[in-house]
Design an enzyme around this catalytic site. Structure first.
Site: not given
Ligand code: AP5
Length: 221
Positions: A15, A90, A129, A163, A174
């Site tokens: 996203k 969400r 990431r 992160r 998550r």
């Protein structure tokens, strides 16, 4: 009427990557709930203090907190901005509050893009990431590396960091939160005729092309 999109999808589905591209190349403004919260945490603001423990543990921040912050961000941008709401709403209460908030401002959503991808692919994406600590651009060591190793393409920064919530156990949490709390929004928005499914497992350039086709379709409708 400016185009206003919601990007809905599990963590790591791409996203943010696609919202960054729409902002960089296509005149959109990316409003990422995660980025907004991380900035507040860094500032140690009141919202940041409320949100930090939730974000670091992979829990959702309370609905009223995130809704207030995101509607305030929409107000700052004004009615003419083309928007991508990335990661918000969400939960069903957030979706209802967003609907009410937009109606009060005489605004509507153009479409809700549903990033479809299997959990197994997500884990691989998230472990690679890296995010630029200076400008927030997102990379992936395996799939979308910067042109020069360790250097941000956008700003030349050299702090490409992982992160805190990308630790494997937090990622699993998550994902569980996504399936329990966010997935019901797929039916909610389908029933409103706004849902646009997207194959998010394809390479990033292909996903971008699919989004641009959708935008062309929305423009000509
Ligand atoms: P947030 O920052 O929104 O995290 P998320 O939704 O979990 O999404 P991610 O940022 O992890 O993934 P993404 O889909 O943007 O993927 P990306 O493009 O980076 O939220 C963080 C936390 O904030 C939440 O856990 C919660 O605590 C809180 N929060 C946020 N919003 C909230 C809300 N509304 N309510 C309550 N709490 C909220 O891509 C992932 C990786 O894959 C990258 O390395 C990228 O380079 C790579 N990649 C991207 N696309 C491709 C592709 N097509 N092929 C290969 N690799 C790709």
């Amino acid at each position: 009427m400016p185009t206003r999109l919601v990007f809905l999808g599990p963590p790591g589905s791409g996203k943010g990557t696609q919202a960054e591209r729409l902002q960089r190349d296509h005149g959109f403004i990316q409003l990422s709930s995660g980025n907004v919260l991380r900035a507040e945490i860094k500032l140690r603001s009141e919202v940041g203090e409320q949100a930090a423990a939730f974000v670091n543990a992979g829990e959702l921040v309370p609905d009223d907190v995130i809704t207030r912050v995101m509607l305030a961000a929409v107000d700052k941008l004004g009615a003419k901005a083309a928007l991508v709401l990335d990661g918000f709403p969400r939960t069903l209460p957030q979706a209802a509050a967003l609907g009410d908030g937009l109606r009060e401002r005489d605004m509507t959503l153009s479409a809700v893009v549903d990033f479809e991808i299997r959990d197994e692919k997500i884990v691989a994406r998230i472990s690679g990431r890296r995010v630029c600590a200076d400008c927030g651009s997102t990379y992936n060591l395996e799939f979308l590396p910067p042109k020069q190793d360790g250097v941000c393409d956008s700003c030349g920064g050299t702090r490409l960091e992982q992160r805190k919530d990308d630790h494997p156990t937090v990622v699993q949490h998550r994902l569980n939160e996504y399936h329990a709390q966010t997935e019901p929004l797929i039916k909610y928005y389908r029933e409103q005729g706004l849902l646009q499914p997207l194959d998010a497992s394809a390479p990033a350039d292909e996903v971008e092309q699919e989004i641009l086709s959708l935008l062309a379709k929305l423009d000509s409708a």
